[in-house]
Design an enzyme around this catalytic site. Structure first.
Site, PDB file in Angstrom:
ATOM      1  N   ALA A 133      49.155  77.309  54.021  1.00  0.00           N
ATOM      2  CA  ALA A 133      47.874  76.215  53.957  1.00  0.00           C
ATOM      3  C   ALA A 133      46.963  76.840  53.568  1.00  0.00           C
ATOM      4  O   ALA A 133      46.666  77.867  53.031  1.00  0.00           O
ATOM      5  CB  ALA A 133      47.676  76.338  55.820  1.00  0.00           C
ATOM      6  N   ASP A 193      33.745  28.758  36.866  1.00  0.00           N
ATOM      7  CA  ASP A 193      32.902  29.221  38.463  1.00  0.00           C
ATOM      8  C   ASP A 193      33.630  29.407  39.678  1.00  0.00           C
ATOM      9  O   ASP A 193      34.189  28.789  41.019  1.00  0.00           O
ATOM     10  CB  ASP A 193      31.760  29.692  38.508  1.00  0.00           C
ATOM     11  CG  ASP A 193      31.326  28.086  38.363  1.00  0.00           C
ATOM     12  OD1 ASP A 193      32.312  27.109  38.511  1.00  0.00           O
ATOM     13  OD2 ASP A 193      30.477  27.597  38.756  1.00  0.00           O
ATOM     14  N   ALA A 206      29.146  29.200  30.222  1.00  0.00           N
ATOM     15  CA  ALA A 206      28.043  29.720  29.461  1.00  0.00           C
ATOM     16  C   ALA A 206      26.925  29.686  30.552  1.00  0.00           C
ATOM     17  O   ALA A 206      25.539  30.793  30.558  1.00  0.00           O
ATOM     18  CB  ALA A 206      27.854  28.529  27.991  1.00  0.00           C
ATOM     19  N   ASN A 245      57.469  75.749  49.724  1.00  0.00           N
ATOM     20  CA  ASN A 245      56.347  75.157  50.571  1.00  0.00           C
ATOM     21  C   ASN A 245      55.348  76.073  50.030  1.00  0.00           C
ATOM     22  O   ASN A 245      55.292  77.687  49.831  1.00  0.00           O
ATOM     23  CB  ASN A 245      56.643  75.519  52.251  1.00  0.00           C
ATOM     24  CG  ASN A 245      56.399  75.526  52.687  1.00  0.00           C
ATOM     25  OD1 ASN A 245      56.177  74.464  53.311  1.00  0.00           O
ATOM     26  ND2 ASN A 245      55.117  76.005  53.300  1.00  0.00           N
ATOM     27  N   TYR A 258      44.151  72.237  47.783  1.00  0.00           N
ATOM     28  CA  TYR A 258      43.641  71.793  46.427  1.00  0.00           C
ATOM     29  C   TYR A 258      44.495  71.499  45.669  1.00  0.00           C
ATOM     30  O   TYR A 258      44.756  73.574  45.196  1.00  0.00           O
ATOM     31  CB  TYR A 258      42.029  72.031  46.049  1.00  0.00           C
ATOM     32  CG  TYR A 258      42.528  71.518  44.405  1.00  0.00           C
ATOM     33  CD1 TYR A 258      42.528  70.323  44.481  1.00  0.00           C
ATOM     34  CD2 TYR A 258      42.247  72.473  43.591  1.00  0.00           C
ATOM     35  CE1 TYR A 258      42.175  69.536  43.256  1.00  0.00           C
ATOM     36  CE2 TYR A 258      42.111  71.520  41.654  1.00  0.00           C
ATOM     37  CZ  TYR A 258      42.311  69.966  42.031  1.00  0.00           C
ATOM     38  OH  TYR A 258      41.885  69.446  40.853  1.00  0.00           O
ATOM     39  N   ARG A 295      21.450  32.412  40.468  1.00  0.00           N
ATOM     40  CA  ARG A 295      21.288  32.493  41.536  1.00  0.00           C
ATOM     41  C   ARG A 295      22.472  33.686  42.741  1.00  0.00           C
ATOM     42  O   ARG A 295      22.370  34.261  43.083  1.00  0.00           O
ATOM     43  CB  ARG A 295      22.526  30.929  42.589  1.00  0.00           C
ATOM     44  CG  ARG A 295      21.541  30.425  42.511  1.00  0.00           C
ATOM     45  CD  ARG A 295      21.867  28.016  43.354  1.00  0.00           C
ATOM     46  NE  ARG A 295      22.313  28.508  41.752  1.00  0.00           N
ATOM     47  CZ  ARG A 295      23.529  26.584  41.929  1.00  0.00           C
ATOM     48  NH1 ARG A 295      23.485  25.980  43.463  1.00  0.00           N
ATOM     49  NH2 ARG A 295      24.227  26.580  40.664  1.00  0.00           N
ATOM     50  N   ASN A 318      33.110  15.951  42.885  1.00  0.00           N
ATOM     51  CA  ASN A 318      33.491  16.069  41.370  1.00  0.00           C
ATOM     52  C   ASN A 318      33.851  17.702  42.072  1.00  0.00           C
ATOM     53  O   ASN A 318      33.185  18.303  42.076  1.00  0.00           O
ATOM     54  CB  ASN A 318      32.490  15.420  41.028  1.00  0.00           C
ATOM     55  CG  ASN A 318      33.000  16.056  39.385  1.00  0.00           C
ATOM     56  OD1 ASN A 318      34.267  16.810  39.124  1.00  0.00           O
ATOM     57  ND2 ASN A 318      32.037  16.462  38.274  1.00  0.00           N
ATOM     58  N   GLU A 344      25.639  13.148  40.094  1.00  0.00           N
ATOM     59  CA  GLU A 344      25.628  14.545  40.638  1.00  0.00           C
ATOM     60  C   GLU A 344      24.014  14.002  41.893  1.00  0.00           C
ATOM     61  O   GLU A 344      23.421  12.795  41.894  1.00  0.00           O
ATOM     62  CB  GLU A 344      24.089  14.465  39.454  1.00  0.00           C
ATOM     63  CG  GLU A 344      25.326  14.829  38.258  1.00  0.00           C
ATOM     64  CD  GLU A 344      26.034  15.796  38.569  1.00  0.00           C
ATOM     65  OE1 GLU A 344      26.051  17.158  38.913  1.00  0.00           O
ATOM     66  OE2 GLU A 344      27.128  15.873  38.857  1.00  0.00           O
TER      67      GLU A 344
HETATM   68  C1  UD1 Z   1      28.711  20.922  38.273  1.00  0.00           C
HETATM   69  C2  UD1 Z   1      28.783  19.176  38.314  1.00  0.00           C
HETATM   70  C3  UD1 Z   1      29.062  18.103  39.859  1.00  0.00           C
HETATM   71  C4  UD1 Z   1      30.342  19.169  40.941  1.00  0.00           C
HETATM   72  C5  UD1 Z   1      29.913  20.700  40.585  1.00  0.00           C
HETATM   73  C6  UD1 Z   1      31.755  21.549  40.983  1.00  0.00           C
HETATM   74  C7  UD1 Z   1      27.971  17.836  36.331  1.00  0.00           C
HETATM   75  C8  UD1 Z   1      26.936  17.532  35.789  1.00  0.00           C
HETATM   76  N1  UD1 Z   1      27.974  18.882  37.378  1.00  0.00           N
HETATM   77  O1  UD1 Z   1      27.670  21.016  38.659  1.00  0.00           O
HETATM   78  O2  UD1 Z   1      29.373  17.020  39.760  1.00  0.00           O
HETATM   79  O3  UD1 Z   1      30.356  18.551  41.677  1.00  0.00           O
HETATM   80  O4  UD1 Z   1      29.753  21.205  39.215  1.00  0.00           O
HETATM   81  O5  UD1 Z   1      31.238  22.849  41.263  1.00  0.00           O
HETATM   82  O6  UD1 Z   1      29.142  18.451  35.488  1.00  0.00           O
HETATM   83  N2  UD1 Z   1      27.948  25.214  32.372  1.00  0.00           N
HETATM   84  C9  UD1 Z   1      28.235  25.735  30.966  1.00  0.00           C
HETATM   85  N3  UD1 Z   1      26.728  24.770  29.907  1.00  0.00           N
HETATM   86  C10 UD1 Z   1      25.996  23.877  30.662  1.00  0.00           C
HETATM   87  C11 UD1 Z   1      25.813  24.439  31.553  1.00  0.00           C
HETATM   88  C12 UD1 Z   1      26.947  24.435  32.625  1.00  0.00           C
HETATM   89  O7  UD1 Z   1      28.747  26.210  30.234  1.00  0.00           O
HETATM   90  O8  UD1 Z   1      25.304  23.863  29.477  1.00  0.00           O
HETATM   91  C13 UD1 Z   1      29.074  25.738  32.721  1.00  0.00           C
HETATM   92  C14 UD1 Z   1      28.674  26.984  33.874  1.00  0.00           C
HETATM   93  O9  UD1 Z   1      28.509  28.172  33.061  1.00  0.00           O
HETATM   94  C15 UD1 Z   1      29.150  26.498  34.634  1.00  0.00           C
HETATM   95  C16 UD1 Z   1      30.252  25.366  35.328  1.00  0.00           C
HETATM   96  O10 UD1 Z   1      29.695  24.796  33.526  1.00  0.00           O
HETATM   97  O11 UD1 Z   1      30.965  27.217  34.836  1.00  0.00           O
HETATM   98  C17 UD1 Z   1      29.221  24.505  36.146  1.00  0.00           C
HETATM   99  O12 UD1 Z   1      27.374  24.405  35.754  1.00  0.00           O
HETATM  100  P1  UD1 Z   1      27.280  23.982  37.304  1.00  0.00           P
HETATM  101  O13 UD1 Z   1      25.345  24.299  36.663  1.00  0.00           O
HETATM  102  O14 UD1 Z   1      27.502  25.370  38.242  1.00  0.00           O
HETATM  103  O15 UD1 Z   1      27.169  23.184  37.758  1.00  0.00           O
HETATM  104  P2  UD1 Z   1      27.046  21.773  38.803  1.00  0.00           P
HETATM  105  O16 UD1 Z   1      25.574  21.723  39.135  1.00  0.00           O
HETATM  106  O17 UD1 Z   1      27.547  23.200  40.309  1.00  0.00           O
END
Ligand code: UD1
Ligand code: CA
Length: 485
Positions: free
Chosen positions: A391, A113, A14, A388, A377, A19, A181, A166
């Site tokens: 050319a 991701d 979501a 054939n 072409y 970035r 994590n 975190e």
């Molecule tokens: C998160 C973890 C972190 C871990 C890292 C690994 C948490 C709080 N943190 O951090 O511990 O080391 O992933 O890559 O879980 N997303 C949603 N809805 C939201 C927020 C995020 O769907 O409200 C989804 C994002 O689209 C993404 C994934 O969750 O696919 C991770 O979110 P992201 O913001 O990238 O988390 P990190 O800060 O990387």
């Protein structure tokens, strides 16, 4: 079927992915021919979950439409505001319970991701979770640089996992921890649902952290564990385009390694790029600077490159394709393409056929042993066997409004520099003269001549260009001719 078949996999997708600095939602960026979320869905499918839910939010219409295209069985849950990973999982589980699904067993959570994550690693996580009888098992990894990741905090004495902190909330001591994590978890469905109700937002980002579930369950006396990933590179999360390029390289290396171990020669893996959907037979060979994309297939002893890009193209046994761009083409066994050929969709070359240098083809079928060797072409055409094409010939297929077809039989010899104005048919065994503009059908076995008669105007240069170098050369040639007589 997986031995540890989970009740559900929830994919978190979501987030906006600011970035990436892109108008395309992050999870729709692609590597090796598949979107980020597509890779995660494909790996998740290897677990054969009863339900697969993707939580969408940012650009959800676009993401949902893409998901429906790649996997008709995927459900989507909407997270209207991105209030954190814990909240996102809650939305995923609510979507299931609202549609009458009572989850019983294991729920796997994966981030949308992390495209390098393999089904094999997910299987290992599910197996470890079941074997250890855990309430939650986090997939962790030891990384060289843990910046930005949640850290796995373990008990000094027992080594048991106690919490995930975190990066933004971590103390200096915790930041020194290199076990992180991955964002992938296995949970007991019921305990996860209960614990998500207790997650608070009193952290630096004001979000519901999924990672807090781990501490909550542990404090309630449940078993909490970690499964360390064998290769930390598998869990890289893509947040920007530098990481996208790095992940692309890693996945490409993995695909090429698999191909090489199955018997494919890749002369220069550093400049060879392949999609996940490409297939090879043993003893095929890829030269440097080659991209193989989509459903491209190389049969045994096929040789492609250097500097070629093939998309959805089948290359037959022993065919040779050099310096070529091809899309939606079928290249028969022993055929030869290039150097410098462009095969567009619907180009079909029979066995031992040839599309040579500076030849463009589109929607054209050429039979066994038929050759189009140079500068031509060929559009909207059917050519028989062992013919054939001279050319510098053009199949004139377009009158500005409609496209028309040209049919040429077998064992024909068309002259150099022909314009074949479609619709037109040339019968088997027919010839055409060089420089002809063929506008009428040619019966089998005939010679068609369709060009102006040559006329020589004697003495023209002496009269019109007197004193010129040309006139002097002509005069010298005339005298020499006389002297010889
Ligand atoms: C998160 C973890 C972190 C871990 C890292 C690994 C948490 C709080 N943190 O951090 O511990 O080391 O992933 O890559 O879980 N997303 C949603 N809805 C939201 C927020 C995020 O769907 O409200 C989804 C994002 O689209 C993404 C994934 O969750 O696919 C991770 O979110 P992201 O913001 O990238 O988390 P990190 O800060 O990387
Ligand atoms: Ca975040």
């Amino acid at each position: 079927m997986s031995a540890n078949r989970p009740a559900a996999v929830v994919v978190l997708a979501a987030g906006e992915g600011t970035r990436m600095k892109s108008t395309t939602p992050k999870v729709l960026h692609a590597l090796c021919g598949r979107s980020l979320v597509g890779h995660v869905v494909a790996a998740s499918r290897e677990l054969s979950p009863e339900h697969l839910v993707v939580v969408v939010g940012h650009a959800r219409e676009q993401v949902s439409a893409h998901l429906a295209e790649i996997d008709a069985e995927v459900r989507t849950a909407v997270q209207h505001e991105q209030n954190g990973t814990g909240h996102a999982v809650r939305m995923g589980l609510e979507e299931l319970s609202n549609s009458g699904v009572a989850l019983d067993g294991t729920v796997i959570v994966v981030c949308g991701d992390t495209p390098l994550l393999t089904g094999e690693t997910l299987q290992r996580l599910a197996a470890a979770h079941a074997d250890d009888g855990n309430a939650v098992t986090v997939l962790s990894a030891e990384v060289p640089d843990a910046t930005g990741y949640g850290r796995i905090v373990r008990d000094d004495a027992t080594g048991a996992v106690t919490a995930i902190v975190e990066h933004k909330d971590a103390t200096a001591t915790q930041r020194a921890i290199r076990e992180i994590n991955s964002g992938v978890f296995a949970f007991d469905a019921q305990l996860l649902t209960d614990a998500l109700g207790k997650v608070r937002t009193d952290n630096s980002q004001g979000e519901e952290y999924l990672t807090d579930v781990l501490g909550i369950l542990r404090e309630a006396g449940h078993r909490v564990g970690a499964c360390v990933a064998a290769d930390h590179r598998e869990i890289v999360g893509i947040n920007n385009r530098v990481q996208l390029a790095e992940a692309n390289r890693l996945l490409n290396d993995r695909l090429l390694e698999r191909a090489m171990l199955s018997g494919v020669t890749v002369v220069d893996p550093a400049t060879t790029w392949v999609d996940v959907t490409v297939t090879f037979e043993p003893d095929s060979l890829v030269h440097p600077g080659t991209q193989l994309l989509g459903a491209t297939h190389l049969a045994t002893r096929a040789e492609v490159g250097p500097n070629s890009r093939l998309t959805d193209t089948a290359v037959g046994q022993g065919a040779v394709v050099a310096f070529t761009v091809a899309e939606g083409a079928e290249i028969g066994p022993g055929a030869s393409v290039g150097p410098y050929a462009y095969l567009r969709p619907g180009s079909r070359l029979g066995a031992k056929a040839k599309a040579g240098t500076y030849v463009e083809m589109k929607n054209a079928t050429i039979g066994e042993g038929t050759k189009v060797p140079h500068l031509s072409y060929v559009g909207d055409a059917t050519i028989g066997e062992h013919t054939n094409i001279g050319a510098a010939s053009v199949f004139v297929n377009y009158d500005g409004v409609n496209k028309h077809h040209t049919t040429i039989g077998s064992h024909c010899r068309t002259g150099a520099d022909n314009m074949l104005v479609a619709p037109v048919t040339i019968g088997d065994g027919a010839y055409t003269a060089a420089g002809s503009v063929i506008t009428k059908d040619v019966p089998p076995g005939s010679l068609a001549v369709a060009r102006g008669q040559q006329r020589n105007i004697e003495g023209w240069v002496a009269r019109k260009r007197p004193g010129s170098a040309a006139a002097r050369a002509a005069e010298a040639a005339r005298r020499e001719g006389e002297g010889q007589q």
